[in-house]
Design a protein around this motif. Structure first.
Motif, PDB file in Angstrom:
ATOM      1  N   ALA A  27      35.396 -15.145  28.778  1.00  0.00           N
ATOM      2  CA  ALA A  27      34.122 -15.405  28.906  1.00  0.00           C
ATOM      3  C   ALA A  27      34.143 -16.892  28.279  1.00  0.00           C
ATOM      4  N   HIS A  28      32.803 -17.512  28.923  1.00  0.00           N
ATOM      5  CA  HIS A  28      32.710 -18.823  28.574  1.00  0.00           C
ATOM      6  C   HIS A  28      31.404 -19.576  28.575  1.00  0.00           C
ATOM      7  N   VAL A  29      31.254 -20.587  27.985  1.00  0.00           N
ATOM      8  CA  VAL A  29      30.137 -21.355  27.988  1.00  0.00           C
ATOM      9  C   VAL A  29      30.464 -23.047  28.539  1.00  0.00           C
ATOM     10  N   GLY A  30      29.986 -23.525  29.325  1.00  0.00           N
ATOM     11  CA  GLY A  30      30.317 -24.950  29.204  1.00  0.00           C
ATOM     12  C   GLY A  30      31.356 -25.432  30.329  1.00  0.00           C
ATOM     13  N   ASP A  31      32.119 -26.224  30.134  1.00  0.00           N
ATOM     14  CA  ASP A  31      32.932 -26.874  31.309  1.00  0.00           C
ATOM     15  C   ASP A  31      34.309 -26.880  31.079  1.00  0.00           C
ATOM     16  N   SER A  32      34.690 -26.366  29.778  1.00  0.00           N
ATOM     17  CA  SER A  32      36.112 -25.868  29.516  1.00  0.00           C
ATOM     18  C   SER A  32      36.694 -25.087  30.603  1.00  0.00           C
ATOM     19  N   ARG A  33      37.679 -25.176  31.166  1.00  0.00           N
ATOM     20  CA  ARG A  33      38.107 -24.243  32.235  1.00  0.00           C
ATOM     21  C   ARG A  33      39.009 -23.381  31.942  1.00  0.00           C
ATOM     22  N   ALA A  34      39.139 -22.157  32.611  1.00  0.00           N
ATOM     23  CA  ALA A  34      40.233 -21.258  32.420  1.00  0.00           C
ATOM     24  C   ALA A  34      40.954 -21.075  34.006  1.00  0.00           C
ATOM     25  N   TYR A  35      42.215 -21.153  34.080  1.00  0.00           N
ATOM     26  CA  TYR A  35      43.045 -21.328  35.364  1.00  0.00           C
ATOM     27  C   TYR A  35      43.813 -20.190  35.413  1.00  0.00           C
ATOM     28  N   LEU A  36      44.224 -19.491  36.542  1.00  0.00           N
ATOM     29  CA  LEU A  36      45.287 -18.517  36.863  1.00  0.00           C
ATOM     30  C   LEU A  36      46.180 -18.990  37.734  1.00  0.00           C
ATOM     31  N   LEU A  37      47.583 -19.101  37.411  1.00  0.00           N
ATOM     32  CA  LEU A  37      48.297 -19.541  38.307  1.00  0.00           C
ATOM     33  C   LEU A  37      49.475 -18.271  38.536  1.00  0.00           C
ATOM     34  N   ARG A  38      49.417 -17.807  39.760  1.00  0.00           N
ATOM     35  CA  ARG A  38      50.156 -16.750  39.961  1.00  0.00           C
ATOM     36  C   ARG A  38      51.173 -17.095  41.094  1.00  0.00           C
ATOM     37  N   ASP A  39      52.287 -16.553  41.221  1.00  0.00           N
ATOM     38  CA  ASP A  39      53.467 -16.855  42.049  1.00  0.00           C
ATOM     39  C   ASP A  39      52.840 -17.006  43.677  1.00  0.00           C
ATOM     40  N   ARG A  40      53.278 -18.227  43.919  1.00  0.00           N
ATOM     41  CA  ARG A  40      53.028 -18.472  45.489  1.00  0.00           C
ATOM     42  C   ARG A  40      51.597 -18.441  46.043  1.00  0.00           C
ATOM     43  N   GLU A  41      50.743 -18.386  44.919  1.00  0.00           N
ATOM     44  CA  GLU A  41      49.217 -18.527  45.287  1.00  0.00           C
ATOM     45  C   GLU A  41      48.695 -19.610  44.790  1.00  0.00           C
ATOM     46  N   PRO A  42      47.778 -20.410  45.323  1.00  0.00           N
ATOM     47  CA  PRO A  42      47.269 -21.591  44.655  1.00  0.00           C
ATOM     48  C   PRO A  42      46.635 -21.254  43.375  1.00  0.00           C
ATOM     49  N   ILE A  43      46.603 -21.972  42.552  1.00  0.00           N
ATOM     50  CA  ILE A  43      45.852 -22.070  41.123  1.00  0.00           C
ATOM     51  C   ILE A  43      44.376 -21.508  41.296  1.00  0.00           C
ATOM     52  N   SER A  44      43.953 -20.694  40.497  1.00  0.00           N
ATOM     53  CA  SER A  44      42.788 -20.337  40.751  1.00  0.00           C
ATOM     54  C   SER A  44      41.944 -20.762  39.558  1.00  0.00           C
ATOM     55  N   GLN A  45      40.839 -21.338  39.685  1.00  0.00           N
ATOM     56  CA  GLN A  45      39.910 -21.788  38.633  1.00  0.00           C
ATOM     57  C   GLN A  45      38.931 -20.448  38.305  1.00  0.00           C
ATOM     58  N   LEU A  46      39.185 -19.725  37.067  1.00  0.00           N
ATOM     59  CA  LEU A  46      38.626 -18.565  36.833  1.00  0.00           C
ATOM     60  C   LEU A  46      36.926 -18.822  36.253  1.00  0.00           C
ATOM     61  N   THR A  47      36.901 -20.082  35.680  1.00  0.00           N
ATOM     62  CA  THR A  47      35.605 -19.973  35.209  1.00  0.00           C
ATOM     63  C   THR A  47      34.709 -21.038  36.311  1.00  0.00           C
ATOM     64  N   THR A  48      33.567 -20.793  36.121  1.00  0.00           N
ATOM     65  CA  THR A  48      32.491 -21.907  36.798  1.00  0.00           C
ATOM     66  C   THR A  48      32.138 -22.811  35.941  1.00  0.00           C
ATOM     67  N   ASP A  49      32.286 -24.212  36.251  1.00  0.00           N
ATOM     68  CA  ASP A  49      31.654 -25.178  35.318  1.00  0.00           C
ATOM     69  C   ASP A  49      30.348 -25.057  35.065  1.00  0.00           C
ATOM     70  N   HIS A  50      29.679 -25.106  33.993  1.00  0.00           N
ATOM     71  CA  HIS A  50      28.183 -25.278  33.561  1.00  0.00           C
ATOM     72  C   HIS A  50      27.950 -26.726  33.740  1.00  0.00           C
ATOM     73  N   THR A  51      27.971 -27.439  34.770  1.00  0.00           N
ATOM     74  CA  THR A  51      27.735 -28.973  34.680  1.00  0.00           C
ATOM     75  C   THR A  51      26.859 -29.207  35.902  1.00  0.00           C
ATOM     76  N   LEU A  52      25.963 -30.085  35.852  1.00  0.00           N
ATOM     77  CA  LEU A  52      25.005 -30.603  36.874  1.00  0.00           C
ATOM     78  C   LEU A  52      25.600 -30.787  38.147  1.00  0.00           C
ATOM     79  N   VAL A  53      26.926 -31.315  38.242  1.00  0.00           N
ATOM     80  CA  VAL A  53      27.492 -31.633  39.634  1.00  0.00           C
ATOM     81  C   VAL A  53      27.947 -30.388  40.130  1.00  0.00           C
ATOM     82  N   GLU A  54      28.238 -29.235  39.544  1.00  0.00           N
ATOM     83  CA  GLU A  54      28.791 -27.868  39.986  1.00  0.00           C
ATOM     84  C   GLU A  54      27.501 -27.371  40.674  1.00  0.00           C
ATOM     85  N   GLN A  55      26.497 -27.491  40.053  1.00  0.00           N
ATOM     86  CA  GLN A  55      25.060 -27.024  40.549  1.00  0.00           C
ATOM     87  C   GLN A  55      24.700 -27.612  41.745  1.00  0.00           C
ATOM     88  N   LEU A  56      25.065 -28.921  41.899  1.00  0.00           N
ATOM     89  CA  LEU A  56      24.701 -29.760  43.180  1.00  0.00           C
ATOM     90  C   LEU A  56      25.655 -29.296  44.197  1.00  0.00           C
TER      91      LEU A  56
END
Ligand code: CA
Length: 448
Positions: free
Chosen positions: A116-145
């Protein structure tokens, strides 16, 4: 600890970076709970906010949960409690007023990752042979844009206003917490929590490379910090890394007893004793230092635009309406360029020009991707044409004010500038009626 026959190793690192004068980030590494918080508010306040926010998170570490949903609910509740704690501390201590923090937290239970999260500190999951996934959505103005198609992902990644966050802990009494459905962890998974001091200067591809190439977890954390610093270290850098290992059940690694108190870096305590906050840029005039002049946080005017002041120009209002639509009643914090301070738009004022008139605005005189970060608050009867040219030029840049009252005082000063200017201009119509409360010029005084 994590169940499902595997072991969780936890590692962390935090660093002030090369530009900031203090480390306002904090993190928590427990047995089953892990978190990163990126404090804002300048110096002591930001550090206090990020540490305070971690207290309810740390309390979760000792709790048992009978079901996944209970764990998930408890994590969200802890973040909500963190918000209340930071708001109340900020209200109680004037020197901390306006502080805030991001908070990204995970809880591992029975082989599942809850997040769970609030803000723009991220969580990533790195799993074998898959691209890194950003689990969180940044709560930022640019993300909304980006989501609205107004900015590309690439533009957002390097946008100068990318630190403008739309949600934070400690700013409003109510906070919306994002959470994800639990993720089944697998041996070999790496989960990274980090502040934007890493993700700003270091892209996902490079983060992946560093995590994949360094088998030692502590060294991997340090490598991430070093990479951010070698890219200029523009902000505090904090990383918490979880690695799901082997098949032997056991408690989390992470050194000593696997538990650390919420903390930033080791110097934090010393800095906390220094009561003087403020002034990060000694050489800038205080009136130009937004970090000083603005309330550091505030919320946007009404979500529906109903409490927005009515402008005379519909075109202008379209801009405001868009702003309101994007902001949707959430908090908009403005990362101040270079200073690390944050401002709340609705508590920020400046005096500027609108349609040739001296005008009081809410917000700041900036635009992000065509989005104005200001709106008209009060119009006046003073025209910029009546001002000396250098005064008018200064006004067009926006003259910051710490409050509406101060903004009105600035307006009165400009009124005097206009009157003085007109008084020295022989071509002016010498109206017999005093204007703007001006005293009539004494009779019999010759004007050269
Ligand atoms: Ca940061």
């Amino acid at each position: 600890m994590t169940g499902r026959g595997f072991r969780l190793a936890a590692h962390a690192a935090t660093d002030q970076g090369l530009v900031r004068e203090a480390n306002e980030d904090s993190y928590f590494v427990g047995h089953s709970v892990f978190a990163v918080a990126d404090g804002m508010g300048g110096h002591v306040a930001g550090e206090v906010a990020s540490r305070k926010a971690l207290e309810p998170i740390a309390d979760l570490d000792s709790r048992q949960f009978p079901a996944p949903q209970k764990a998930q609910d408890a994590l969200v509740e802890a973040i909500t409690a963190a918000n209340t704690a930071v708001v109340e501390k900020g209200d109680a201590e004037p020197e901390l007023h306006g502080m805030g923090t991001t908070l990204t937290a995970v809880l591992v239970r029975d082989g599942r990752l809850h997040l769970a999260h609030v803000g723009d500190s991220r969580a990533y999951l790195l799993r074998d042979r898959e691209p890194i996934s950003q689990l969180t959505t940044d709560h930022t103005l640019v993300e909304q844009l980006v989501r609205e198609g107004r900015l590309s992902r690439e533009q957002a990644a390097t946008h100068p206003q990318r630190s403008v966050v739309t949600r934070a802990i400690g700013v409003e009494r109510q906070v919306k917490v994002d959470s994800l459905p639990p993720i089944e962890l697998q041996p070999g998974d790496q989960v990274l929590l980090c502040s934007d001091g890493l993700t700003g200067p270091v892209d996902d591809r490079r983060i992946t490379e560093l995590l994949d190439s360094e088998p030692d977890g502590d060294a991997a954390c340090q490598a991430l910090v070093d990479e951010a610093n070698s890219a200029g270290g523009p902000d505090n850098i904090t990383v918490v890394l979880l690695r799901v290992e082997g098949s032997a059940p056991g408690a989390a690694g992470g050194g000593e007893d696997g538990r650390q108190r919420p903390e930033g870096d080791g110097e934090t305590t010393g800095r906390l004793t220094s009561a003087t906050r403020i002034r990060t840029r000694e050489d800038s005039a205080s009136t130009d230092d937004w970090a000083e002049r603005m309330g550091r946080y505030g919320k946007t005017q009404g979500a529906e635009g109903t409490s927005l002041p009515t402008g005379r120009r519909t075109g202008r209002r379209t801009g405001i309406g868009r702003f309101a639509a994007i902001a949707l009643g959430v908090v908009v914090l403005l990362a101040l360029l270079g200073g690390g301070g944050y401002g709340l738009l609705s508590r920020a004022y400046f005096v500027g020009e609108l349609d040739g008139q001296v005008t009081v605005f809410n917000g700041i005189p900036q635009t992000v991707a065509g989005l104005r970060l200001h709106w008209e608050r009060e119009s006046t009867d003073i025209t910029t044409a009546s001002l000396p040219e250098f005064r008018a030029d200064r006004l067009r840049e926006g003259v910051p004010a710490g409050s509406l009252t101060e903004a009105r005082e600035i307006v009165e000063r400009y009124r005097e500038f206009a009157e003085d200017e007109q008084g020295t201009d022989p071509s002016d119509d010498p109206s017999p009626t005093p204007q703007f409360g001006q005293s009539p010029a004494p009779t019999g005084t010759p004007t050269p």
